[in-house]
Scaffold this motif. Structure first.
Motif: not given
Lengths: 242, 311
Positions: B81, B168-169, B24, B219-220, B175-176, B223, B172, B85
């Motif tokens: 988070l 969470a990772v 991340l 952002f990441f 999404a990325l 997080v 992320c 972020a």
């Protein structure tokens, strides 16, 4: 005095690379609907001129007017938005993007809808059927000729008012050069103004309406393309004739 | 060499969990490298800012001390988070404007960007060491979640904090991946990382794409910073240093500039580091992890997946 209806007009445009003046105050005019050729040898300042117009390497002095408005101070993306689009030297295809993605990048600044993208892509595929066959292939895997077609197609996706091409014949086989110039003529007859930069003076002057000859950053000749083709100086320096 | 095989299962799990945290953070290094060809050494501070901001809001301001459960816990974790972020994303854009954009405008040399990066990192780190911000010691992160076992894998228990990190990772990363490969802004990031001039000639606004890249990477990173706080129960002014260098190593291992490479490199580095404990010993974990950097640069300089940003 040149008429006022020039679409694109350079006045005393100067471009520097550090301390070196690569373009030394040139005047150049492109009218709507024309094909204008800018010919000259290696290092004469042709690519520099196009990069300056695109504001990728902005001029240090003089003016660049498009539709009557000054372009100096406009960022490069603003130049594209106004309708001046360049097919760069060496084509500069995005190597890992597919042919289709490359074409869609061409329409980037237009924020085109899906439908528009689809229609314009269709149009490019009609001009260059080979691109449709290769549409899913990565741009970097195409041959030189195919990449040139993709580069032109990508530029057309921006719906340019002025299309600038930097050495479209470079590194291509003679038949492919013929094809490419045929397409340039077609694009022009559909209403797009063209500014063509070439070392291949013969091809360029046969295609263009008017031409300029640039040497070490200065315009040394300017005339109708046909007249330039018959000019002794041009024949000796650029057409390899004695 | 004595190998303690009983540790393989739990350390394998730890490797994946720690590795996903590295992944991340590594995204920030790799994305900025992709568009600017710059190693943003200040990204470790960006990560720290995320953890610290979450600590400020949930520890200092809201004063949460008791563990939460159920819906309240989910809301609080999401909040932690997001605060991390957003704080890191703002920090990263500030960094871009303060430390890099002025150099770009003046056409600075590659080396000056690197020096500016290192300077910015030290500046931010020691700024937070000051008493008016965080102070010199570790600060206790609010204990939002009581550690408890979630399930078992590889013959060892996975607790709820491990699970939080992995979930969470994964969210992320997915999404990325979608942003990069399917959106307009993602496409402009890819274009810029492949050919700056060509991107400009397509009408890509270079400065905007660069700042967006910092924003996404930040952002990441934020997080990750907040996850670090939740997991290790503390934050500190220098908390970014080791994870930052590890994530940078992970980015190089996977192929700097390559987003999927950062993901692979992160997990792999977490595994290498933890598996080294099985046979060599815990005190050697960092030595092993950091020896990856020169080894990759010597034997596979473009990393495992090569230098290429998109999918």
């Amino acid at each position: 005095m040149p008429p006022d209806n020039a679409l694109l007009e350079l006045e005393d445009m100067r471009v520097h690379y550090g301390a070196i003046e690569a373009v030394k105050g040139i005047h150049l005019r492109v009218e709507e609907g024309e094909i204008v050729a800018l010919i000259g040898g290696n290092g004469a300042g042709k690519t520099t001129t196009l990069r300056a117009i695109s504001m990728v390497h902005p001029p240090a002095g003089g003016s660049v007017r498009f539709e009557g408005n000054e372009l100096r101070g406009v960022p490069s993306h603003g130049v594209v938005e106004r309708g001046i689009v360049q097919v760069p030297e060496g084509r500069r295809i995005f190597p890992s993007m597919s042919v289709r993605e490359n074409l869609e990048m061409g329409a980037f600044q237009r924020r085109a809808s899906r439908k528009e993208l689809h229609d314009d892509t269709r149009h490019v595929f009609e001009l260059f059927p080979v691109l449709e066959e290769r549409r899913k292939q990565a741009g970097g895997t195409l041959s030189g000729g195919e990449q040139q077609m993709l580069a032109i197609g990508r530029a057309l996706m921006a719906r340019p008012k002025v299309l600038m091409l930097d050495e479209p014949s470079m590194g291509l086989a003679p038949q492919v050069v013929e094809r490419v110039f045929g397409v340039i003529r077609n694009i022009n007859s559909e209403g797009t103004t063209v500014l063509l930069v070439e070392q291949n003076a013969h091809m360029a002057l046969q295609t263009a309406h008017r031409g300029y000859v640039i040497e070490t950053g200065e315009i040394v000749l300017e005339d109708d393309a046909k007249t330039l083709l018959g000019n002794d100086q041009v024949r000796k320096a650029y057409l390899g004739e004695e | 060499m004595d190998c303690n095989t009983a540790l393989i299962g739990p350390l394998f799990l730890q490797g994946i969990i720690l590795g996903s945290l590295y992944a991340l953070i590594a995204l920030g290094y790799t994305m900025v490298y992709g568009v600017l060809k710059l190693i943003n050494f200040a990204h470790d501070s960006v990560f720290m800012v995320g953890g610290v901001a979450a600590f400020y809001v949930f520890g200092s301001a809201l004063g949460l001390t008791e563990p939460l459960t159920g819906f309240a816990l989910i809301v609080a974790l999401f909040g932690v988070l997001m605060v991390g972020a957003l704080a890191s994303a703002s920090g990263a854009t500030l960094l871009e404007r303060g430390a890099y954009r002025p150099l770009r405008r003046r056409g600075g040399a590659r080396l000056s960007f690197l020096i500016s990066a290192i300077g910015a990192s030290f500046f931010a780190t020691y700024l937070f060491q000051q008493d008016f911000l965080l102070g010199a010691g570790k600060r206790q992160f609010p204990n939002l979640m009581e550690t408890s076992g979630a399930f078992s894998a590889f013959g060892s228990p996975v607790n709820n904090k491990d699970l939080l990190i992995v979930v969470a990772v994964v969210i992320c990363l997915v999404a990325l991946d979608r942003v990069i490969n399917q959106t307009r802004i993602g496409r402009s990031i890819r274009a810029l990382s492949e050919d700056v001039v060509a991107a400009q000639l397509m009408g890509v606004n270079v400065n905007r794409v660069i700042v967006t890249t910092f924003l996404i990477g930040g952002f990441f990173g934020g997080v990750a910073g907040a996850l670090y706080g939740v997991n290790f129960a503390n934050v500190a002014w220098n908390m970014g240093f080791i994870p930052g260098v590890k994530a940078f190593t992970a980015a190089v291992l996977g192929g700097i500039g390559n987003i999927r490479g950062a993901m692979v490199g992160g997990i792999l580095l977490g595994l290498i580091e933890n598996m080294s404990v099985v046979c060599i010993g815990a005190e050697w974990a960092n030595v092993v992890a950091f020896s990856v950097l020169p080894l990759v640069l010597i034997f596979r300089p473009t990393g495992l997946l090569g230098e290429r940003i998109g999918g």
